[in-house]
Design an enzyme around this catalytic site. Sequence first.
Site, PDB file in Angstrom:
ATOM      1  N   CYS A   1      42.878  37.488  36.511  1.00 20.47           N
ATOM      2  CA  CYS A   1      42.792  36.423  37.506  1.00 20.47           C
ATOM      3  C   CYS A   1      44.012  36.435  38.417  1.00 20.47           C
ATOM      4  O   CYS A   1      45.078  35.918  38.059  1.00 20.47           O
ATOM      5  CB  CYS A   1      42.670  35.073  36.785  1.00 20.47           C
ATOM      6  SG  CYS A   1      42.625  33.684  37.908  1.00 20.47           S
TER       7      CYS A   1
ATOM      8  N   CYS B   1      45.304  33.024  39.462  1.00 23.07           N
ATOM      9  CA  CYS B   1      46.020  32.292  38.413  1.00 23.07           C
ATOM     10  C   CYS B   1      47.423  32.867  38.219  1.00 23.07           C
ATOM     11  O   CYS B   1      48.393  32.132  38.051  1.00 23.07           O
ATOM     12  CB  CYS B   1      45.314  32.399  37.064  1.00 23.07           C
ATOM     13  SG  CYS B   1      43.547  32.166  37.108  1.00 23.07           S
ATOM     14  N   ASP B   2      47.539  34.200  38.214  1.00 22.63           N
ATOM     15  CA  ASP B   2      48.785  34.839  37.773  1.00 22.63           C
ATOM     16  C   ASP B   2      49.560  35.540  38.889  1.00 22.63           C
ATOM     17  O   ASP B   2      50.675  36.010  38.654  1.00 22.63           O
ATOM     18  CB  ASP B   2      48.467  35.878  36.677  1.00 22.63           C
ATOM     19  CG  ASP B   2      47.782  35.225  35.480  1.00 22.63           C
ATOM     20  OD1 ASP B   2      48.111  34.057  35.190  1.00 22.63           O
ATOM     21  OD2 ASP B   2      46.932  35.871  34.849  1.00 22.63           O
TER      22      ASP B   2
END
Length: 308
Positions: free
Chosen positions: A134, A137-138
């Site tokens: 992701c 997300c990261d």
Amino acid sequence: MSEIYDTAILGAGPAGISAAIYAARAKLNTLWLDKQFEQGGQVLNTYEVDNYPGMPGISGMDLGEAMAGHAAKLGIEPLRENVLSVEDAGTDKIIRTKTHEYRARTVILACGASHRKLNIPGEEELSGMGVSYCATCDGAFFKNKTAVVVGGGNMAVEDAIFLSRICKKVYLVHRREELRAERILQESLFACENVEIRWNSVAVEIQGTECVTGLKIRDVQDATESVIATDGAFIAVGILPNTDKFRNLVKLDEAGYIVAGEEGITETPGIFAAGDIRTKMLRQVVTAVADGANAVASVQNYLIHRRD
Ligand code: NAP
């Protein structure tokens, strides 16, 4: 005798949320379950959704929140429980979680899909230590660093574009010499100056001990191997339907998707499927929300014609 719901909606991605909205408006006695804390499913991992009509350029997080807020406004919210099994007990369906056993006349399976893995050395060992599924997300952990994205679909290309705004350098590794992603995304990608594409290459090993240091790739044409020095490896090679628990409940196709048409009707009476989990041509937010609405219409039809 415990309560018997008209319908149980499993999943709170766009298909599940849409089904919940339609079920609430139809005044169905509805049980709604999802294992995640936040509603929205895969859309929460999408940086920008630019093809949902009326919402150009909305962030996936904002779209997920707006959808969840809409359902909450109608008085329906999911219970946070992981479904272990669904049993077809004839007229009633039994939904088991770790702590409860529920009964419903119908079930809408809207559990979506999960990331496919590469299953190469280092992938599991370094997951969370530079290996990610992701980018939204990261990605922030890789500011001014190098990242590699593996894949050639919409997700991989979107991830590479997103990371190019954060990272010093981004590599895209794809196994063919043509991308699967939509043309408009490809054009945006090709315009990113710090993105380098490694065509006809497959990832064979993710290297590193405490964190990712490199990705070993193999040229599919001449079998030569080389290592890309990188801090992060983002895997975006497609999705797999979350149907393992339903193998004995509904018919699946060879790829594991629930066999169901636009109406969401499966071969098991009273069990319906909506969103990415079912056989369909196009897996997008816009088709998932349509599925949720259709599945509730099918549920209503089934309940009217059901003879107890
Ligand atoms: P996808 O469209 O299935 O693409 C998967 C990509 O990974 C393909 O390029 C495929 O290569 C490659 N691949 C698969 N297995 C591989 C392996 N073992 N090793 C190396 N490469 C591998 O998947 P996605 O991009 O994750 O998208 C999933 C779904 O979400 C799709 O239906 C997509 O349309 C949808 N989505 C939509 C949007 C949007 O509308 N903006 C954004 C993201 C995702 P080949 O091309 O050679 O098969």
